[in-house]
Design an enzyme around this catalytic site. Structure first.
Site, short mmCIF file in Angstrom:
data_model
loop_
_atom_site.label_atom_id
_atom_site.label_comp_id
_atom_site.label_asym_id
_atom_site.label_seq_id
_atom_site.Cartn_x
_atom_site.Cartn_y
_atom_site.Cartn_z
N LYS A 47 4.99 -0.70 0.37
CA LYS A 47 5.60 -1.35 1.53
C LYS A 47 6.79 -0.51 1.96
CE LYS A 47 6.91 -4.54 4.51
NZ LYS A 47 6.18 -4.64 5.79
N CYS A 130 8.47 0.35 13.02
CA CYS A 130 8.48 -1.09 12.73
C CYS A 130 8.92 -1.84 14.00
CB CYS A 130 9.42 -1.44 11.59
SG CYS A 130 9.49 -3.24 11.38
O1 RRO Z 1 7.61 -5.56 7.94
C1 RRO Z 1 7.19 -5.60 9.11
O2 RRO Z 1 7.44 -6.55 9.88
C2 RRO Z 1 6.37 -4.52 9.68
C3 RRO Z 1 6.65 -3.18 9.54
BR1 RRO Z 1 8.01 -2.53 8.46
C4 RRO Z 1 5.87 -2.23 10.24
O3 RRO Z 1 6.05 -1.01 10.20
N1 RRO Z 1 4.88 -2.69 11.02
C5 RRO Z 1 4.60 -4.00 11.15
O4 RRO Z 1 3.67 -4.35 11.88
N2 RRO Z 1 5.35 -4.91 10.46
#
Ligand code: RRO
Length: 311
Positions: A47, A130
């Site tokens: 993650k 993100c």
């Molecule tokens: O954690 C998120 O909300 C998230 C991330 Br870091 C990302 O790069 N892409 C996404 O769709 N959710």
């Protein structure tokens, strides 16, 4: 069935198969990462991490949809030092480990990339896309910021570094981003992240499906496969071979994975399908891809990679 070889590599790091998990679902804790390590995923992808532990956005922040999902997780993660400490345990599972980094500033990304450059990690993916942090724009849509960041992040060590891109929808953006990428020793791009700031409304409750940002979240799954394919294809045609491409977006069966191969992907990542089905998806999709390639008379990835036939 003849022997089908799905082995590939990213920047010379050998992968036994073309399929791995995407940074996103089921890859935050050591326990989850160990499950990936024991599955047929070719690598263990973490993650995205930040400087400090994050709880993430308020719930509900994920919703299954008929053709995928919408989510606004908000970067829940243990903080990068926890992943740094896990590297030896993850490496002992016998496959490459890819860390995803998602700092809130260039300084934070420099701190984290430097730390992982001095570890036993195999590959570093910097997440420029993100969409779910309130008040924070996606770096991947700010081309000047991408250029500045790459000038600083690509000189911190010898481990292969790539970036996770947002989806683009205009040819001028593909061209502009490709021109920037060519200036730096970026080893790969991963495309695409979820489509940010989409809205799904439940007509019964008259509310959005998720709580953060008034319901605006990243759209994933089948909905975004044509966008992922187009991004892989466009960049494959614009970038030199020295920059590899990891495809992601809506892969849930062997034929989806094959389509990304035709578009030019060197490897693919799986998010929504892994979230919905669990770690068995990697061996299932691998077997389906092998069966489809066998039917076509292909026995290795290079038989079809990038070979989309013009009409
Ligand atoms: O954690 C998120 O909300 C998230 C991330 Br870091 C990302 O790069 N892409 C996404 O769709 N959710």
């Amino acid at each position: 069935m003849q022997h089908i070889d799905l082995s590939t590599n990213i920047a010379g790091i050998k992968l036994d198969s073309y399929l791995m998990n995407a940074s996103g679902p089921r890859c935050t804790s050591l326990q989850e990462l160990e499950v990936i390590g024991k599955s047929a995923s070719a690598a263990i992808v973490t993650k995205s991490c930040t400087i400090a532990f994050r709880e993430g956005n308020p719930e509900p922040r994920y919703s299954d949809l008929p053709l995928g999902s919408i989510q606004s997780m908000g970067l829940p993660n243990l903080g990068y030092k926890a992943y740094l400490e896990m590297v030896p345990q993850l490496k002992s599972l016998g496959k490459p480990v890819l860390v995803s980094i998602s700092g809130f500033s260039l300084e934070e990304n420099i701190e984290m990339v430097s730390a992982f450059q001095n570890s036993d990690i195999d590959i570093i993916e910097v997440n420029f896309s993100c969409p779910n942090i309130p008040g924070k724009a996606q770096v991947a849509y700010d081309f000047e910021q991408v250029e500045t960041a790459l000038s600083k992040l690509t000189v911190l060590g010898d481990k292969p570094l790539g970036i996770k891109l947002a989806p683009y929808f205009d040819m001028s953006h593909f061209i502009a981003m490709a021109e920037i990428l060519k200036k730096f020793p970026v080893k790969f791009i991963t495309c695409v992240n979820s489509i940010g700031n989409t809205l799904i409304i439940d007509p019964e409750t008259e509310s959005p499906m998720i709580k953060p940002k008034g319901g605006f979240g990243g759209l994933c799954g089948d909905y975004i496969k044509p966008i992922g394919l187009a991004n892989v294809r466009a960049f494959r045609e614009l970038l030199p071979e020295s920059i590899q491409i990891i495809g992601v977006g809506g892969i849930k069966n062997g034929i989806d994975a094959f389509e990304y191969l035709l578009a030019g992907a060197d490897a693919v990542q799986i998010a929504t399908c892994f979230e919905k089905e669990g770690a068995n998806c990697f061996s299932r999709i691998e077997n389906e891809l092998k069966a489809f390639m066998d039917k076509k008379g292909y026995n290795k990835l290079s038989d079809a990679k990038g070979k989309l036939k013009p009409l």
